[in-house]
Write an enzyme that holds these catalytic residues in place. Sequence first.
Site: not given
Length: 244
Positions: A6, A8, A99-100
């Site tokens: 993930d 960011g 997308a997160d």
Amino acid sequence: MKLLVDAGNTRLKWLLVGDGHLVGTGSAILDADDPFCDIRCQSAHIRRVAVSTVISEERRQHLQVQLEAFFRAPIVFHWAEPRRGGLVNAYTETDRMGADRWHAMYAAWQADEGGFAVVDAGSAITIDYVADTGAHLGGYILPGKQMMLRSLRQDAARIGFDASDVQAAEPGASTTECVQHGLVWLWASMAARIEADCRRLGLGRVLVTGGDAEGLLDAGLSAHHEPSLVLKGLAAVDGESERE
């Protein structure tokens, strides 16, 4: 084993899983020279890398080059989708959704416990509402804590203040207190609005994730803290994609 990432705007988090079991977890500064140094010893055993990211295309390409240098495995980037497994995106242009957000919603949807709100308190704060039918009801995007503070430092020349970790929200008696208490006041108001929205929309759960999640909880948000929510959703999406 599979590596889930993930990425960011400022940090990346990762999970390493094998045979359905957690092998390791970690985080790093996104732009570090070697963000995966902690799992170099496992690189030969990683058969697939799945990534959820909101970073610019230039930085995404740089991340891909790093991953390709570290791991001899297929690298798959997963993005927001119009629908998956009964979850239906409210966006007509799904490529414009981070997308997160989609992966966090999908993780919450997988729990099969009715409608919910997902709050991701990162560089920006995103709030998404999902009905018990799986319909995404839309959401909000707000500046995160550090973005708010940086804006005051950069755009208001005579507002000088010190760093402070406070929970007070009463009117401040110094510039530092005015800024820091004002942030708590804003977050408490946000928490109250989220809970009011959930009552109005009939949503029974609030899940919060992201680096500043605890700050929102301290400000009064009644929610389940799920630090790995995006990665859980990414794992589900990637597993389904492998079987498709």
